[in-house]
Design a protein around this motif. Structure first.
Motif, PDB file in Angstrom:
ATOM      1  N   UNK A 113       0.829  -1.209   0.000  1.00  0.00           N
ATOM      2  CA  UNK A 113       0.000   0.000   0.000  1.00  0.00           C
ATOM      3  C   UNK A 113       0.863   1.258   0.000  1.00  0.00           C
ATOM      4  N   UNK A 114       1.826   1.325   0.909  1.00  0.00           N
ATOM      5  CA  UNK A 114       2.639   2.523   1.077  1.00  0.00           C
ATOM      6  C   UNK A 114       3.510   2.798  -0.150  1.00  0.00           C
ATOM      7  N   UNK A 115       4.279   1.793  -0.565  1.00  0.00           N
ATOM      8  CA  UNK A 115       5.208   2.012  -1.671  1.00  0.00           C
ATOM      9  C   UNK A 115       4.506   1.979  -3.023  1.00  0.00           C
ATOM     10  N   UNK A 116       3.358   1.308  -3.088  1.00  0.00           N
ATOM     11  CA  UNK A 116       2.546   1.412  -4.295  1.00  0.00           C
ATOM     12  C   UNK A 116       2.014   2.817  -4.478  1.00  0.00           C
ATOM     13  N   UNK A 117       1.584   3.442  -3.379  1.00  0.00           N
ATOM     14  CA  UNK A 117       1.152   4.838  -3.437  1.00  0.00           C
ATOM     15  C   UNK A 117       2.324   5.754  -3.795  1.00  0.00           C
ATOM     16  N   UNK A 118       3.526   5.399  -3.320  1.00  0.00           N
ATOM     17  CA  UNK A 118       4.712   6.197  -3.658  1.00  0.00           C
ATOM     18  C   UNK A 118       4.978   6.180  -5.159  1.00  0.00           C
ATOM     19  N   UNK A 119       4.710   5.049  -5.814  1.00  0.00           N
ATOM     20  CA  UNK A 119       4.863   4.992  -7.259  1.00  0.00           C
ATOM     21  C   UNK A 119       3.838   5.899  -7.945  1.00  0.00           C
ATOM     22  N   UNK A 120       2.605   5.859  -7.495  1.00  0.00           N
ATOM     23  CA  UNK A 120       1.596   6.751  -8.046  1.00  0.00           C
ATOM     24  C   UNK A 120       2.000   8.212  -7.845  1.00  0.00           C
ATOM     25  N   UNK A 121       2.469   8.547  -6.650  1.00  0.00           N
ATOM     26  CA  UNK A 121       2.855   9.929  -6.365  1.00  0.00           C
ATOM     27  C   UNK A 121       4.018  10.366  -7.245  1.00  0.00           C
ATOM     28  N   UNK A 122       4.991   9.497  -7.428  1.00  0.00           N
ATOM     29  CA  UNK A 122       6.137   9.806  -8.283  1.00  0.00           C
ATOM     30  C   UNK A 122       5.674  10.053  -9.718  1.00  0.00           C
ATOM     31  N   UNK A 123       4.779   9.202 -10.205  1.00  0.00           N
ATOM     32  CA  UNK A 123       4.268   9.362 -11.561  1.00  0.00           C
ATOM     33  C   UNK A 123       3.498  10.669 -11.731  1.00  0.00           C
ATOM     34  N   UNK A 124       2.801  11.070 -10.690  1.00  0.00           N
ATOM     35  CA  UNK A 124       1.911  12.228 -10.763  1.00  0.00           C
ATOM     36  C   UNK A 124       2.614  13.554 -10.563  1.00  0.00           C
ATOM     37  N   UNK A 125       3.876  13.535 -10.150  1.00  0.00           N
ATOM     38  CA  UNK A 125       4.537  14.788  -9.789  1.00  0.00           C
ATOM     39  C   UNK A 125       5.842  15.062 -10.526  1.00  0.00           C
ATOM     40  N   UNK A 126       6.424  14.077 -11.189  1.00  0.00           N
ATOM     41  CA  UNK A 126       7.725  14.273 -11.840  1.00  0.00           C
ATOM     42  C   UNK A 126       7.537  14.268 -13.356  1.00  0.00           C
ATOM     43  N   UNK A 127       7.655  15.427 -14.011  1.00  0.00           N
ATOM     44  CA  UNK A 127       7.372  15.515 -15.439  1.00  0.00           C
ATOM     45  C   UNK A 127       8.517  15.078 -16.344  1.00  0.00           C
ATOM     46  N   UNK A 128       9.747  15.118 -15.815  1.00  0.00           N
ATOM     47  CA  UNK A 128      10.909  14.789 -16.635  1.00  0.00           C
ATOM     48  C   UNK A 128      11.822  13.798 -15.955  1.00  0.00           C
ATOM     49  N   UNK A 129      13.110  13.914 -16.232  1.00  0.00           N
ATOM     50  CA  UNK A 129      14.082  12.970 -15.678  1.00  0.00           C
ATOM     51  C   UNK A 129      14.450  13.275 -14.232  1.00  0.00           C
TER      52      UNK A 129
END
Length: 298
Positions: A113-129
């Motif tokens: 749950x925690x690290x799966x949400x971290x993947x979603x958050x990373x995808x939703x906030x980092x536009x580039x490299x």
């Protein structure tokens, strides 16, 4: 034996030099599939695929797989089902995904749950490299998620990323039904049945700012078709956000189609070490766990 009902997928556009050497992703304890139904099954031949229609052979096979294996592929009480990433940053409001009945703190399910949400958050906030460029890029935007499965990632991003409209889709009716029961009347969040191969049959052209797909695309029957469908529904300047374990040929299919459509690759980041750090999935040779960001030129 290959399936008899086949459909031609667009041919590759020729060799390219920037496809990285492959390393592989495999779930460590949930069976052979990334997730039943929404994650699908790929054929060995990337140039020929099962008919990808909800009522066709592919659709029937997907629904059979979900009914047969769905409860055993992921822990039954988890609402987020992916490998997760440890990016070394704190995510906002982790209690939204970790405070769930029947999930013990610090357990494997809790980590998912925690690290799966971290993947979603990373995808939703980092536009580039660069992770240092992170910002709330989904805020006040229209988002389409493809293959949402149990909907926990969608619910989390609606709460913390502030999109104007978030349409979470899956091609398995059982998933959508359960999502609607689990998350009724959440402002801005919609759950709809949709086929990743036929998005333009459901949604108007240029109707979304982002198309998001987390750990599902690699098992779609034709990545070229999916990329084109995502392009169709994206507005100018909109982005396709993908995270998954991709084989070399799968990655090439995406990159070739991105070039064909005139899109710009803003990010092609290897997340394999961040996945390994969580400890839920192994990433052996064969596929690289990547985050891809492709932008439709304005």
């Amino acid at each position: 034996m290959r399936p008899q009902l086949l459909l031609r997928c667009g041919a590759a556009l020729g060799p390219r030099s920037r496809a990285p050497a492959a390393r592989a992703f495999a779930p460590s304890s949930w069976g052979l599939l990334g997730a039943a139904g929404s994650r699908g099954f790929a054929t060995e031949d990337g140039d020929r695929v099962l008919q990808a229609t909800p009522g066709g052979l592919w659709g029937r096979f997907v629904h059979w797989a979900y009914r047969t294996f769905g409860s055993s592929l992921y822990p039954p009480h988890n609402t987020i089902c992916n490998c997760g990433v440890d990016m070394g940053v704190l995510i906002p409001k982790p209690e939204l995904v970790t405070s769930i009945d029947k999930i013990e703190p610090k357990s494997r399910e809790w980590r998912m749950q925690l690290y799966g949400a971290a993947l979603y958050w990373h995808m939703a906030t980092v536009p580039g490299e660069r992770a240092s460029d992170a910002h709330d890029m989904l805020r006040d935007k229209d988002v389409l998620e493809v293959a949402c499965m149990r909907g926990g990632g969608a619910r989390y991003l609606v709460e913390v990323a502030g999109p104007k409209r978030y349409v979470a889709t899956d091609n398995v009716q059982e998933h959508i039904d359960k999502c609607k029961i689990s998350y009724p009347d959440v402002p801005g969040l919609e759950f709809e049945l949709a086929d990743a191969m036929r998005l333009q049959d459901i949604y108007p052209a240029e109707s979304f700012d982002f198309v998001l797909c987390v750990q599902a695309a690699a098992q779609f029957p034709c990545l070229r078709t999916f990329t084109r469908e995502a392009y169709h529904v994206l507005r100018p300047g909109g982005r396709l956000l993908l995270a998954d374990g991709f084989k070399r040929d799968d990655l090439k299919a995406i990159l070739d189609t991105v070039d064909e459509l005139g899109m710009v690759m803003d990010a092609q980041s290897d997340l394999s070490r961040a996945v390994h750090a969580v400890g839920l999935c192994s990433v052996p040779r064969g596929v690289t766990y990547l985050r891809l960001v492709a932008r439709k030129v304005a």
